[in-house]
Enzyme design. Structure first.
Site, PDB file in Angstrom:
ATOM      1  N   ASP A  87      -6.004  48.374 -98.251  1.00 29.09           N
ATOM      2  CA  ASP A  87      -5.700  47.421 -97.180  1.00 29.09           C
ATOM      3  C   ASP A  87      -4.547  47.869 -96.283  1.00 29.09           C
ATOM      4  O   ASP A  87      -3.592  48.506 -96.743  1.00 29.09           O
ATOM      5  CB  ASP A  87      -5.352  46.063 -97.808  1.00 29.09           C
ATOM      6  CG  ASP A  87      -5.500  44.910 -96.836  1.00 29.09           C
ATOM      7  OD1 ASP A  87      -6.459  44.919 -96.042  1.00 29.09           O
ATOM      8  OD2 ASP A  87      -4.663  43.998 -96.886  1.00 29.09           O
ATOM      9  N   HIS A  88      -4.651  47.484 -95.001  1.00 24.58           N
ATOM     10  CA  HIS A  88      -3.598  47.719 -93.998  1.00 24.58           C
ATOM     11  C   HIS A  88      -3.111  49.170 -93.999  1.00 24.58           C
ATOM     12  O   HIS A  88      -1.908  49.445 -94.043  1.00 24.58           O
ATOM     13  CB  HIS A  88      -2.421  46.755 -94.213  1.00 24.58           C
ATOM     14  CG  HIS A  88      -2.647  45.408 -93.613  1.00 24.58           C
ATOM     15  ND1 HIS A  88      -2.670  45.188 -92.252  1.00 24.58           N
ATOM     16  CD2 HIS A  88      -2.879  44.206 -94.176  1.00 24.58           C
ATOM     17  CE1 HIS A  88      -2.894  43.907 -92.011  1.00 24.58           C
ATOM     18  NE2 HIS A  88      -3.040  43.291 -93.167  1.00 24.58           N
ATOM     19  N   ASN A 130      -8.232  36.849 -97.119  1.00 22.90           N
ATOM     20  CA  ASN A 130      -7.177  37.648 -97.746  1.00 22.90           C
ATOM     21  C   ASN A 130      -6.045  36.766 -98.260  1.00 22.90           C
ATOM     22  O   ASN A 130      -5.503  35.942 -97.515  1.00 22.90           O
ATOM     23  CB  ASN A 130      -6.595  38.639 -96.733  1.00 22.90           C
ATOM     24  CG  ASN A 130      -7.516  39.801 -96.453  1.00 22.90           C
ATOM     25  OD1 ASN A 130      -8.700  39.763 -96.746  1.00 22.90           O
ATOM     26  ND2 ASN A 130      -6.961  40.855 -95.874  1.00 22.90           N
TER      27      ASN A 130
END
Length: 275
Positions: free
Chosen positions: A83-84, A227
């Site tokens: 993620d990210h 999320n």
């Protein structure tokens, strides 16, 4: 069982439910998320962020492979998501780490640069068999799509997806990262408009600050991947404070913290699957 992210997302789209995507920081986080998912009898995504990798000394493989091993033994469908990610070197470790998907975050860049970088990341991800999520960013600024007050323009969102070829889009509809109180109010009419014009599943970041009723409504209007990170850490640290233990055995601290996170996961997955 460890499955590709796409399989879990596709099933949620077909059934009109939401998928919980929970952030992993320690192995106890991963154990708690899987335990909560098994209690709720729901599929789940385990997310390892670039910040988590930084916390572990810049090493993705140890935490990712341990998390993937836990997922493989789960009795519910589990997928692993990176993620990210802003670092291209880290991005290219995703497949070897057992991840079924990545979220490539170029939202701090100007629009044209975001499109260029995300297109390149999507091409690589698809060549590696990975599902990829991206973020458009705040129009006119560099604080990201989830800065307070930011809202995603439906037309620009559609153009971004078409230009980059991503499989999912994180959109700004009223939530914010790192909220410790559940007071966010979402723009459900905007979610519906985005659903109608964006040809890929929508992702809600910052969901820890969104009340149950708002989460259900968001899913009804088109949100798919939800999320959640801060809510787990609130449960973790709250359990530690409540115990107030003085023992030198860390297991006496970690066990109740893990149980508290598992309870939070089970409760939230019940909400996401009840739409």
């Amino acid at each position: 069982m460890l499955l590709p992210t796409s399989a879990i997302i596709d099933q949620a789209v077909s059934s009109g439910t939401g998928v919980g995507a929970f952030n992993v920081i320690t192995l106890e986080h991963a154990e708690a998320v899987i335990a909560g998912a098994e209690t709720a009898r729901q599929p789940v995504l385990l997310q390892i962020s670039q910040n988590c990798v930084r916390f572990h000394g810049g090493r993705l493989l140890p935490i990712a492979r341990a998390t993937a091993a836990l997922a493989a033994e789960a009795v519910v469908p589990v997928a692993l998501h990176l993620d990210h990610v802003e670092d291209d070197i880290l991005l290219r470790q995703a497949a070897d780490a057992g991840c079924g998907s990545v979220m490539y975050d170029a939202s701090r860049l100007e629009y044209a640069e975001n499109v260029r970088a995300t297109r390149k990341a999507a091409d690589w991800a698809h060549s590696a068999g990975l599902w990829i999520e991206a973020e458009l960013g705040e129009v006119g600024g560099k604080e990201g799509a989830h800065a307070p007050g930011a809202r995603t323009d439906p037309g620009e969102a559609r153009a971004f997806v078409e230009a980059t070829g991503v499989d999912a889009l994180a959109v700004a509809v009223g939530s914010s990262h790192a909220m410790t109180t559940r007071t966010a109010t979402l723009d459900h009419s905007l979610i519906a408009r985005l659903r109608d014009v964006v040809p890929v599943p929508l992702v809600l970041h910052g969901s820890s600050g969104v009340p149950d009723t708002e989460l259900r409504e968001a899913i009804r209007h088109g949100m798919v991947k939800i999320n959640i990170g801060t809510a787990l850490n609130v449960a973790f640290t709250g359990a530690l404070r409540e115990k107030g233990l003085t023992t030198t055995d860390p297991r006496k601290y970690l066990a109740p913290a893990r149980d508290a996170m598992a309870d939070t996961v089970a409760q939230l997955l019940g909400v996401l699957s009840s739409c």
